[in-house]
Structures are given as C-alpha cells and as structure tokens.
Design an enzyme around this catalytic site. Structure first.
Site, PDB file in Angstrom:
ATOM      1  N   PRO A   2      60.870 118.730   9.415  1.00  0.00           N
ATOM      2  CA  PRO A   2      59.696 119.597   9.591  1.00  0.00           C
ATOM      3  C   PRO A   2      59.242 119.617  11.045  1.00  0.00           C
ATOM      4  O   PRO A   2      58.892 118.589  11.616  1.00  0.00           O
ATOM      5  CB  PRO A   2      58.635 118.961   8.692  1.00  0.00           C
ATOM      6  CG  PRO A   2      59.356 117.976   7.838  1.00  0.00           C
ATOM      7  CD  PRO A   2      60.561 117.561   8.607  1.00  0.00           C
ATOM      8  N   GLU A   3      59.284 120.783  11.652  1.00  0.00           N
ATOM      9  CA  GLU A   3      58.767 120.998  12.997  1.00  0.00           C
ATOM     10  C   GLU A   3      57.561 121.927  12.866  1.00  0.00           C
ATOM     11  O   GLU A   3      57.058 122.134  11.765  1.00  0.00           O
ATOM     12  CB  GLU A   3      59.871 121.582  13.890  1.00  0.00           C
ATOM     13  CG  GLU A   3      61.153 120.743  13.843  1.00  0.00           C
ATOM     14  CD  GLU A   3      62.296 121.306  14.663  1.00  0.00           C
ATOM     15  OE1 GLU A   3      62.026 122.035  15.628  1.00  0.00           O
ATOM     16  OE2 GLU A   3      63.454 121.026  14.331  1.00  0.00           O
ATOM     17  N   LYS A  53      53.361 118.638  15.143  1.00  0.00           N
ATOM     18  CA  LYS A  53      53.932 118.412  13.816  1.00  0.00           C
ATOM     19  C   LYS A  53      53.009 117.590  12.928  1.00  0.00           C
ATOM     20  O   LYS A  53      53.413 117.158  11.847  1.00  0.00           O
ATOM     21  CB  LYS A  53      55.283 117.689  13.944  1.00  0.00           C
ATOM     22  CG  LYS A  53      56.284 118.424  14.828  1.00  0.00           C
ATOM     23  CD  LYS A  53      57.540 117.601  15.018  1.00  0.00           C
ATOM     24  CE  LYS A  53      58.355 118.124  16.190  1.00  0.00           C
ATOM     25  NZ  LYS A  53      59.516 117.259  16.487  1.00  0.00           N
ATOM     26  N   ARG A 259      70.497 112.759  20.234  1.00  0.00           N
ATOM     27  CA  ARG A 259      70.304 113.755  19.189  1.00  0.00           C
ATOM     28  C   ARG A 259      71.436 114.760  19.197  1.00  0.00           C
ATOM     29  O   ARG A 259      71.868 115.217  20.265  1.00  0.00           O
ATOM     30  CB  ARG A 259      68.978 114.506  19.403  1.00  0.00           C
ATOM     31  CG  ARG A 259      67.761 113.635  19.211  1.00  0.00           C
ATOM     32  CD  ARG A 259      67.651 113.210  17.748  1.00  0.00           C
ATOM     33  NE  ARG A 259      66.704 112.121  17.577  1.00  0.00           N
ATOM     34  CZ  ARG A 259      67.059 110.866  17.310  1.00  0.00           C
ATOM     35  NH1 ARG A 259      68.319 110.532  17.180  1.00  0.00           N
ATOM     36  NH2 ARG A 259      66.141 109.952  17.149  1.00  0.00           N
TER      37      ARG A 259
END
Length: 270
Positions: A2-3, A53, A259
């Site tokens: 979730p961003e 967020k 990442r």
DNA sequence: AGATCGGCCTGGACGC
DNA sequence: TGCGTCCAGGCCGATC
C-alpha cells in the site's frame, strides 16, 4: 504494497464509517507492532486523514488530552468491518469495537503498525516526523523538490522511498514515475529540469492510480474487500522483459538500495 | 548526522 | 510429494 493511492482509497472507505464513532474496546495481538493502542478505548473518532502512507485518526475523550491513532498498513495490512459475510480469520492482528460495529485490522505479515500518540506528536515515528510534502497538495513545488533532492547523494529512487523529498511514494510508483520522466533510478544528481519532470510524473502516476483505487499486485484490498484497478496499467513495475513503450528495449530488473527496481536501460538516463 | 545494511514477517513460487 | 531456498518490501535500528 500500500502506497499513497492505496492508503487514500482505504481512507475514503474508512472515513464515513469511522468518524464520529466511539471506540468501546480494543484488542491487539501482542506479537505485532502495536504501541499504546489501548489508549484509544473510550475515545470518539473526530476525524480521519491520510499523510503519506499513514492514516491518522484524531481521538477525543472527556477529561483527556487529544490523541491520535496512527495506522500504517505495512505490506499486507487491511481493514475490514465485520459485516454480513464475516468469517473468523487467523490473520486478524487488532480489533476495534465501535459503538455500532466491529473493525478488524488484518495483516498477514505483521509489518503494519498501530500507535496512539499525543495529537500531532510524531516524535516516536521518525518517518512520519520527517515526511516531505503531500505530492498532490500545494506545498509540493518543483523548485523545492529539486532542492530537497540535492540535499542527499543517495540514488534518486532511494531518496523517493525515504519519504523525505515527497510523501507516499513506494516501490511501485517510484518505478513508474522514474520511467515516465526518463530518469535512471540510480541517478545521484538530478538537475532542475529533470526534477521538474519527475515532479510532474509523480503527480501524474499517483493521480491516475487514485482514480483506479490503487494497484493490487498481490495483497492490497480496500475496506470493502475489492482490489484496485491500476495493476494492468503499470508500465515499469514488475514488467521486466517486456518492451519499453517508448523505445522497445526490454525493461531490465536490478537492485537499488536493496529494492527490486525495473527500468528501461535505454531511455532512463543517469 | 547521513548513509548503508540487515532484520522483521509470511506465503507463494520454484527447483530438485 | 515434500522439502529447502528465495523473493516480495516499508520501515526501523544498529553500525559505520
């Protein structure tokens, strides 16, 4: 993952059912990342807003200072009301009993966080305390953004993920915005023109994703249990091997700041 | 003080 | 079939 667009979509569904409700009791899983959530017991939810967020619920209670319930969905967090189709679930990590219903926080991987803090005091939540401006708000300006990027020598993607130059961008929308603006994710110097392009790209990809209620790649669900519709519109994130829509070069996957990162090796320049 | 890196956590995909 | 390994990644804290 979730961003901003996902958290915004959750906030929009949560707000009408949470604001003005009283929290009559709280249960939290001791093995998860919850701090002082019991302090919400008895309080009324005065408002709900999103910051980056994070979800921030203002709490009021008689004879008590104002507090805030700070909520972060982590990787797999989701809120669900116990409505008609409710069934027991082993992954519920917290439950807020309201005066008119029950709200569960489900979180398979336990990366989510719930914390009650004195209103406006984010000193125990460093990322929130140091968070940059809201990308869709008036405080996010190209010149300030360029200046913020210049304050660090980290790769531009790592800077975006730090939440300091701008709030709410995570791995998906960082890859998308960097592709759209033609900037290599490992670039360590971004000039004013490219910063302005990235500024516009961030706003564009986030706004489009909000309109589609977020990206469901794996786990993200809204409060009503539905998925976001943005996944099929992704150009970069998770699309390694596919041809770049601009130049047809195969998109490449690499690692930036630990990442997974997908980019076009031809038209994203360092 | 800023940068870097490993840890947290679990399910699912994959290889043998 | 079953087991082991790896990967996903937002954030935090230890360490440099």
């Amino acid at each position: 993952m979730p961003e901003l667009p996902e958290v915004e979509s959750v906030a929009r569904q949560l707000r009408p059912r949470l604001v003005n409700r009283r929290i009559t009791s709280v249960w939290t899983d001791p093995q998860s990342r919850f701090v002082d959530v019991q302090a919400a017991t008895g309080a009324r939810v005065a408002g709900l807003r999103r910051r980056g967020k994070y979800l921030l619920a203002g709490l009021t209670a008689a004879e008590a200072p104002r507090r805030e319930l700070v909520m972060h969905l982590g990787m797999t967090g989701a809120f669900r009301f116990r409505d008609g189709d409710w069934t027991p679930d082993a992954y519920v990590r917290a439950t807020l009993t309201l005066d008119d219903g029950v709200l569960d926080f489900r979180d398979v991987r336990r990366f989510g966080r719930l914390t009650v803090v004195p209103a406006g005091d984010y000193s125990t939540i460093a990322t929130l305390a140091q968070m940059g401006p809201e990308p869709l708000g008036p405080d996010f300006r190209p010149t300030d953004f360029h200046a913020a990027l210049r304050r660090s020598r980290m790769p531009v993607k790592a800077q975006l993920l730090s939440q300091r130059p701008v709030a709410g961008v995570g791995n998906i929308y960082a890859d998308e915005a960097l592709w759209l603006s033609g900037i290599h994710p490992r670039a360590r110097r971004v000039g004013p023109q490219r910063a302005a392009r990235l500024w516009g790209a961030i706003r564009q990809v986030l706004q489009a994703a909000i309109e589609r209620e977020g990206t469901t790649f794996r786990d993200y669900q809204m409060v009503n249990g539905q998925s976001g519709r943005n996944a099929t519109f992704l150009i970069a994130y998770g699309q390694q091997g596919r041809p770049c829509p601009r130049c047809s070069t195969a998109l490449r996957k690499t690692d930036v700041g630990g990442r997974g990162t997908t980019y076009c090796p031809r038209c994203q320049r360092a």
